[in-house]
Design an enzyme around this catalytic site. Sequence first.
Site: not given
Ligand code: ATP
Length: 246
Positions: A48, A112, A244
């Site tokens: 995102r 995650k 968070r």
């Molecule tokens: P947040 O957890 O900050 O709310 P988000 O849910 O918006 O972030 P996404 O946009 O879905 O996150 O995914 C991008 C983020 O996920 C990256 O900024 C990094 O922190 C994390 N990320 C990237 N690649 C991976 C992966 N393979 N496994 C786990 N986390 C990852």
Amino acid sequence: SATGPARQVAIEIVDETGSTNADLLARAPGLAGPVLLVARSQTAGRGRAGRSWQSAPDASLTFSLAWKFDRALPQLVGLPLAAGVAIADALHACGVDARLKWPNDVLLDERKLAGILIETAAARDGIWAIIGIGINLALPPALAERIGATAAALPQLAAAPDDLLAALLNALARALTEFGDAGLAPFTQRWNALHAWAGQQVRVLDHGQVRQQGAAVGIDDSGRLLIDSADGRVAVLSGDVSLRRT
Ligand code: ATP
């Protein structure tokens, strides 16, 4: 499905691409029907708000599903949550106790495991949703280094990647059909049962600023996160906020 004829999904597998979401978004207006695009290797995975999704060949399952809805864009806000339920259900069927973090993450043991990114393209008679999913099958050191300590991978031998992909596609197709017919309401209870942070203290971050904080309750029927804050119960829209734990 009891609600109508099943849609045929065309399956395409490529060795390498930048982003399966970008590829399907570019093609969406001209697609004849649903397409599942699987990349063995994805070199510029997206998250995102311009964030990136990291992956490595053989360590990641990266794919996108293009699906058309006869709905207006505001009616699709709950789609990441419905997709999350489908993914968690498919993982549970493979013996993996996945949980959901609002709005779009799948967690395993608090870290995650998978990310969901939904992007949309307008069509003449509806909207194409491109549902992008990345799942960590493993975390080899080079990949773990790029992501940091916040990631989880599937337990070894949870399921062969192809079996997992089949389970995910079936669960997603069922869920998207139901979402197209009835919206998020049929998923709300299940999402809340899978909620990783129910009752936990959380902060909602908007561009780094704390917008709300309190105890996470769960989602409502429109996919907003309910939080019991010092000012009472508030409902947060996903927009571009991050959650968070405090
Ligand atoms: P947040 O957890 O900050 O709310 P988000 O849910 O918006 O972030 P996404 O946009 O879905 O996150 O995914 C991008 C983020 O996920 C990256 O900024 C990094 O922190 C994390 N990320 C990237 N690649 C991976 C992966 N393979 N496994 C786990 N986390 C990852």
